[in-house]
Design a protein around this motif. Structure first.
Motif, mmCIF file in Angstrom:
data_model
loop_
_atom_site.group_PDB
_atom_site.id
_atom_site.type_symbol
_atom_site.label_atom_id
_atom_site.label_comp_id
_atom_site.label_asym_id
_atom_site.label_seq_id
_atom_site.Cartn_x
_atom_site.Cartn_y
_atom_site.Cartn_z
ATOM 1 N N SER A 231 -9.796 -52.848 1.482
ATOM 2 C CA SER A 231 -11.032 -52.114 1.785
ATOM 3 C C SER A 231 -10.894 -50.599 1.703
ATOM 4 C CB SER A 231 -11.567 -52.507 3.170
ATOM 5 O OG SER A 231 -10.628 -52.203 4.183
ATOM 6 N N ILE A 232 -9.641 -50.076 1.683
ATOM 7 C CA ILE A 232 -9.486 -48.621 1.554
ATOM 8 C C ILE A 232 -9.244 -48.209 0.105
ATOM 9 C CG2 ILE A 232 -8.587 -48.359 3.903
ATOM 10 C CD1 ILE A 232 -5.784 -48.035 2.634
ATOM 11 N N LYS A 233 -9.175 -49.158 -0.805
ATOM 12 C CA LYS A 233 -8.931 -48.839 -2.211
ATOM 13 C C LYS A 233 -10.201 -48.308 -2.874
ATOM 14 C CE LYS A 233 -4.732 -50.637 -2.140
ATOM 15 N NZ LYS A 233 -4.437 -51.913 -2.771
ATOM 16 N N ASN A 234 -10.020 -47.396 -3.805
ATOM 17 C CA ASN A 234 -11.169 -46.798 -4.499
ATOM 18 C C ASN A 234 -12.008 -47.841 -5.226
ATOM 19 O OD1 ASN A 234 -10.829 -44.143 -3.718
ATOM 20 N ND2 ASN A 234 -9.508 -43.622 -5.452
ATOM 21 N N PHE A 235 -11.325 -48.822 -5.825
ATOM 22 C CA PHE A 235 -12.081 -49.811 -6.596
ATOM 23 C C PHE A 235 -12.943 -50.702 -5.705
ATOM 24 C CE2 PHE A 235 -7.673 -51.504 -6.315
ATOM 25 C CZ PHE A 235 -7.904 -52.630 -5.553
ATOM 26 N N TYR A 236 -12.672 -50.721 -4.415
ATOM 27 C CA TYR A 236 -13.574 -51.403 -3.470
ATOM 28 C C TYR A 236 -14.597 -50.431 -2.893
ATOM 29 C CZ TYR A 236 -15.325 -53.386 0.874
ATOM 30 O OH TYR A 236 -16.158 -53.818 1.884
ATOM 31 N N TYR A 237 -14.108 -49.301 -2.416
ATOM 32 C CA TYR A 237 -14.969 -48.342 -1.717
ATOM 33 C C TYR A 237 -16.135 -47.882 -2.588
ATOM 34 C CZ TYR A 237 -16.337 -44.168 0.895
ATOM 35 O OH TYR A 237 -17.039 -43.222 1.581
#
Length: 423
Positions: free
Chosen positions: A362-368
């Motif tokens: 959830s802290i990864k750019n591709f999720y955020y």
């Protein structure tokens, strides 16, 4: 001082350094420092060559300064060199009052002479304004950090500009760079050489550009020898270039129009490269999109998320471009294994491990960027995959299954092959 144009390079220590200094047998050479985007000569670096008394033989700078150091004459030689450079620069200063003179200072002598005003008196008597003088120092050679900081502060207050030289070579101290807050940071040739081909050098250069931007300094790329190196420097955020590509140091330097023409050529080539890269990127993204669309189509027809692994495996068997793929739920938790058709397990380094089902992304750019910014698609910058150790980009896309939202993440292999630049 009149010197005949026939010069022979001295390769042996067959000269008396005391006499060279006493008779001022020193010749100033200059190398232009080009503002490529500004299409102008920003300044000249003053360099020095010795001349053996009673001859026309040139003494290279290393032989000159090695001889002075051996007999304890480094400071007198350093001062005599600056006198020669300041005198020779006057004509250029009269022609262009905005031209900067990059004046080398042997930083080791700061430990010896401390707060001497000798340099200030030299510049004052030369008739050249301190605002036109860039004092080049190599911070790694100064043992007295406090003395160096005091020197820099004193001369900045007098109106001089301060440049840190050879940054990136040897043991350059990044903390000291931030502490000294120079006006200019000169990146060493060791970083610049083949920067158009070597990916890690590009990353180091970008980091240095970022650092200099944060401290409000200008970056100069030293030792640029080819047009492809110059274009890569421009691409990575450097705008000022020094090196053989534009001109070698010379004792009869002329502010030539062809230097400006070369900056225009670099800018034009860079523009063409950007357009070609944009076209290539668009084509690559189209191919990525087609692959991801096919994978989402396969995932969207399963009866349950526990079938994601098998569907991903079947999809990846058909493509060479994908490093690995996995699925996240709407909260960023991985709900499939990390599936790799050909590269999984190829990396033998224990630091690289593929993420397992249940890992929180959830802290990864591709999720955020997809969930919090409500984007449909996200494509990352190239990075080293922690799953396989390969250089890749992550393409993530939202899809739905049984009214629930999921995110497909596909790591595509990134070759980072530079585009060729026509000679």
């Amino acid at each position: 001082m009149e010197i005949t144009t026939h010069k022979i390079i001295c390769t042996e220590k067959t000269f008396n350094i005391s006499e060279v200094i006493r008779q001022k047998r020193l010749m100033a050479y200059f190398q232009p420092i080009m503002s490529v985007t500004g299409r102008k000569i920003l300044g000249l670096e003053g360099l020095i060559r010795g001349i053996i008394p009673g001859s026309t033989q040139i003494i290279p700078p290393k032989l000159l300064f090695d001889a002075a150091a051996k007999v304890g004459l480094t400071t007198p030689l350093d001062r005599a060199c600056r006198d020669a450079v300041l005198t020779a620069f006057r004509d250029y200063h009269q022609t262009n009052r905005d031209l900067l003179l990059f004046l080398n200072l042997d930083t080791a002598i700061i430990d010896e002479v401390g707060g001497s005003n000798y340099l200030w008196e030299q510049v004052n008597s030369s008739g050249i304004s301190p605002k036109n003088i860039v004092i080049e120092i190599n911070e790694s050679k100064a043992m007295d950090a406090q003395g160096l900081t005091q020197f820099v502060t004193t001369y900045k207050n007098k109106g001089f500009l301060i440049a840190l030289d050879d940054v990136g070579a040897g043991f350059s101290n990044m903390d000291r760079i931030a502490g000294l807050k120079p006006d200019i940071v000169k990146i060493d040739r060791s970083i610049i050489a083949d920067i158009d081909r070597i990916y890690h050098k590009q990353e180091v250069f970008k980091s240095l550009v970022n650092l200099t931007n944060k401290i409000g300094a200008l970056i100069v790329a030293e030792g640029v020898e080819t047009r492809t190196e110059a274009i890569q420097v421009l691409k990575l955020g450097g705008q000022v270039i020094q090196g053989f590509y534009f001109a070698k140091p010379s004792d009869d330097f002329v502010l030539k129009a062809e230097l400006i023409a070369k900056t225009a050529l670099v800018v034009d080539n860079y523009k063409a490269l950007l357009l070609q890269e944009l076209e290539d990127y668009n084509q690559k993204c189209l191919a990525y999109t087609q692959t991801v669309n096919g994978m989402i189509k396969a995932l969207a027809v399963v009866d349950h998320p526990n079938e994601f692994d098998n569907q991903l495996l079947q999809c990846l068997i058909l493509t060479e471009a994908v490093d690995c793929a996995y699925v996240l739920d709407e909260s960023g938790i991985q709900c499939s294994d990390t599936i790799g058709a050909k590269n999984m397990g190829a990396c033998e380094k224990l630091v690289f491990h593929s993420a397992k089902m249940g890992v929180d992304h959830s802290i990864k750019n591709f999720y955020y960027n997809l969930i919090k910014r409500k984007q449909d698609t996200y494509i990352s910058e190239p990075y080293v995959s922690m799953a396989t150790g390969n250089l890749c980009i992550t393409y993530s896309r939202v899809f739905r299954l049984a009214a629930k939202k999921y995110i497909l993440c596909v790591d595509f292999l990134e070759t980072q092959q530079p585009l060729p630049v026509s000679p």
